[in-house]
Design a protein around this motif. Structure first.
Motif, PDB file in Angstrom:
ATOM      1  N   LEU A  40       0.846  -1.249   0.038  1.00 24.14           N
ATOM      2  CA  LEU A  40       0.053  -0.239   0.140  1.00 24.14           C
ATOM      3  C   LEU A  40       0.820   1.283   0.092  1.00 24.14           C
ATOM      4  N   PRO A  41       0.310   2.265  -0.483  1.00 21.72           N
ATOM      5  CA  PRO A  41       1.088   3.722  -0.270  1.00 21.72           C
ATOM      6  C   PRO A  41       1.649   3.947   1.128  1.00 21.72           C
ATOM      7  N   GLN A  42       2.458   4.559   0.951  1.00 21.88           N
ATOM      8  CA  GLN A  42       2.917   5.009   2.521  1.00 21.88           C
ATOM      9  C   GLN A  42       1.934   5.898   3.103  1.00 21.88           C
ATOM     10  N   ASN A  43       0.955   6.508   2.826  1.00 18.37           N
ATOM     11  CA  ASN A  43      -0.075   7.370   3.333  1.00 18.37           C
ATOM     12  C   ASN A  43      -0.684   6.424   3.662  1.00 18.37           C
ATOM     13  N   GLU A  44      -0.952   5.309   3.328  1.00 19.28           N
ATOM     14  CA  GLU A  44      -1.922   4.206   4.119  1.00 19.28           C
ATOM     15  C   GLU A  44      -1.303   3.107   4.818  1.00 19.28           C
ATOM     16  N   GLY A  45      -0.085   3.514   5.233  1.00 22.74           N
ATOM     17  CA  GLY A  45       0.900   2.672   5.985  1.00 22.74           C
ATOM     18  C   GLY A  45       1.495   1.911   5.565  1.00 22.74           C
ATOM     19  N   GLY A  46       1.853   1.786   4.088  1.00 22.59           N
ATOM     20  CA  GLY A  46       2.428   0.566   3.507  1.00 22.59           C
ATOM     21  C   GLY A  46       3.841   1.110   3.132  1.00 22.59           C
ATOM     22  N   TYR A  47       4.488   0.444   2.473  1.00 24.70           N
ATOM     23  CA  TYR A  47       5.969   0.436   1.922  1.00 24.70           C
ATOM     24  C   TYR A  47       5.930   1.335   0.467  1.00 24.70           C
ATOM     25  N   GLY A  48       4.988   1.402  -0.240  1.00 27.30           N
ATOM     26  CA  GLY A  48       4.808   1.944  -1.570  1.00 27.30           C
ATOM     27  C   GLY A  48       5.078   3.549  -1.395  1.00 27.30           C
ATOM     28  N   LYS A  49       5.895   4.026  -2.289  1.00 28.77           N
ATOM     29  CA  LYS A  49       6.003   5.562  -2.535  1.00 28.77           C
ATOM     30  C   LYS A  49       5.190   6.101  -3.850  1.00 28.77           C
ATOM     31  N   PRO A  50       3.926   6.737  -3.356  1.00 28.46           N
ATOM     32  CA  PRO A  50       3.131   6.896  -4.386  1.00 28.46           C
ATOM     33  C   PRO A  50       3.477   7.902  -5.419  1.00 28.46           C
ATOM     34  N   LEU A  51       3.096   7.652  -6.930  1.00 29.86           N
ATOM     35  CA  LEU A  51       3.621   8.423  -7.846  1.00 29.86           C
ATOM     36  C   LEU A  51       2.110   9.309  -8.003  1.00 29.86           C
ATOM     37  N   GLY A  52       2.430  10.763  -8.289  1.00 29.93           N
ATOM     38  CA  GLY A  52       1.267  11.449  -9.037  1.00 29.93           C
ATOM     39  C   GLY A  52       1.537  11.860 -10.433  1.00 29.93           C
ATOM     40  N   ASN A  53       1.644  13.067 -10.504  1.00 28.24           N
ATOM     41  CA  ASN A  53       2.104  13.605 -11.902  1.00 28.24           C
ATOM     42  C   ASN A  53       3.725  13.795 -11.810  1.00 28.24           C
ATOM     43  N   LYS A  54       4.199  13.190 -12.798  1.00 31.56           N
ATOM     44  CA  LYS A  54       5.490  13.020 -12.992  1.00 31.56           C
ATOM     45  C   LYS A  54       5.950  13.493 -14.341  1.00 31.56           C
ATOM     46  N   PHE A  55       6.631  14.583 -14.599  1.00 28.88           N
ATOM     47  CA  PHE A  55       7.064  15.001 -15.843  1.00 28.88           C
ATOM     48  C   PHE A  55       5.919  14.871 -16.756  1.00 28.88           C
ATOM     49  N   GLY A  56       4.854  15.437 -16.443  1.00 29.16           N
ATOM     50  CA  GLY A  56       3.723  15.612 -17.243  1.00 29.16           C
ATOM     51  C   GLY A  56       2.767  14.214 -17.419  1.00 29.16           C
ATOM     52  N   ASN A  57       3.307  13.259 -16.934  1.00 28.53           N
ATOM     53  CA  ASN A  57       2.782  12.089 -16.945  1.00 28.53           C
ATOM     54  C   ASN A  57       1.544  11.813 -15.469  1.00 28.53           C
ATOM     55  N   ASN A  58       0.384  11.598 -15.693  1.00 30.50           N
ATOM     56  CA  ASN A  58      -0.419  11.113 -14.772  1.00 30.50           C
ATOM     57  C   ASN A  58      -0.192   9.648 -14.338  1.00 30.50           C
ATOM     58  N   LEU A  59       0.484   9.593 -13.111  1.00 28.73           N
ATOM     59  CA  LEU A  59       0.888   8.262 -12.694  1.00 28.73           C
ATOM     60  C   LEU A  59       0.014   7.943 -11.359  1.00 28.73           C
ATOM     61  N   THR A  60      -1.029   8.559 -11.444  1.00 27.02           N
ATOM     62  CA  THR A  60      -1.756   8.234 -10.081  1.00 27.02           C
ATOM     63  C   THR A  60      -2.260   6.987 -10.024  1.00 27.02           C
ATOM     64  N   GLU A  96      13.191  11.137 -15.902  1.00 25.23           N
ATOM     65  CA  GLU A  96      11.695  11.248 -16.631  1.00 25.23           C
ATOM     66  C   GLU A  96      11.443   9.777 -17.574  1.00 25.23           C
ATOM     67  N   GLU A  97      12.557   9.367 -17.838  1.00 22.90           N
ATOM     68  CA  GLU A  97      12.388   7.949 -18.818  1.00 22.90           C
ATOM     69  C   GLU A  97      11.670   6.933 -18.233  1.00 22.90           C
ATOM     70  N   VAL A  98      11.940   6.734 -17.057  1.00 23.37           N
ATOM     71  CA  VAL A  98      11.110   5.483 -16.235  1.00 23.37           C
ATOM     72  C   VAL A  98       9.721   5.845 -16.151  1.00 23.37           C
ATOM     73  N   TYR A  99       9.425   7.217 -15.809  1.00 27.14           N
ATOM     74  CA  TYR A  99       8.061   7.595 -15.730  1.00 27.14           C
ATOM     75  C   TYR A  99       7.453   7.664 -16.889  1.00 27.14           C
ATOM     76  N   ASN A 100       7.839   8.014 -18.056  1.00 27.14           N
ATOM     77  CA  ASN A 100       7.084   7.871 -19.501  1.00 27.14           C
ATOM     78  C   ASN A 100       6.972   6.470 -19.641  1.00 27.14           C
ATOM     79  N   ILE A 101       8.036   5.465 -19.389  1.00 29.12           N
ATOM     80  CA  ILE A 101       7.589   4.037 -19.890  1.00 29.12           C
ATOM     81  C   ILE A 101       6.491   3.676 -18.883  1.00 29.12           C
ATOM     82  N   ALA A 102       6.181   4.018 -17.912  1.00 34.34           N
ATOM     83  CA  ALA A 102       5.142   3.546 -16.711  1.00 34.34           C
ATOM     84  C   ALA A 102       3.815   4.235 -17.319  1.00 34.34           C
ATOM     85  N   ALA A 103       3.899   5.460 -17.803  1.00 37.67           N
ATOM     86  CA  ALA A 103       2.569   6.068 -18.237  1.00 37.67           C
ATOM     87  C   ALA A 103       2.337   5.291 -19.552  1.00 37.67           C
ATOM     88  N   ALA A 104       3.256   4.887 -20.183  1.00 36.69           N
ATOM     89  CA  ALA A 104       2.706   4.229 -21.637  1.00 36.69           C
ATOM     90  C   ALA A 104       2.156   2.722 -21.575  1.00 36.69           C
TER      91      ALA A 104
END
Length: 107
Positions: A40-60, A96-104
């Protein structure tokens, strides 16, 4: 809270992981396994680091694991209804490359 999600690797993420050497692959697998115990995301008590908008990619809805010493990022998506941690991309940190790949791939 121990959630223990099932780990599911996308075909692309498997190929990504195989591009790293044996030591790096072992470290990636260890990190993914550890996080799968509570992805779960850290804000829910988990280990995951949540992504939001990164370099113009919506990774919510996606989270990342950072292997700091190796400079590797693992991006995953939680499928909460089935308790699956789906690995989408494994890449060396190239901002930004890793986030572009994730968005795609997150379609």
């Amino acid at each position: 809270m121990n959630t223990n999600y099932q780990i599911e690797w996308s075909d692309e993420a498997k190929k990504d992981r195989n591009e790293f050497n044996a030591y790096q692959r072992t470290q990636i697998n260890k990190a993914v396994h550890k996080v799968s115990q509570n992805p779960l995301p850290q804000n829910e008590g988990g280990y995951g680091k949540p992504l939001g908008n990164k370099f113009g990619n919506n990774l919510t809805g996606l989270c990342k694991i950072v292997l700091m010493k190796l400079g590797i990022r693992v991006v995953y998506k939680l499928i909460r209804t089935d308790e699956i941690m789906r690995i989408i991309v494994v890449a060396a940190r190239a901002d930004e490359e890793v986030y572009n790949i994730a968005a795609a791939r997150n379609t």
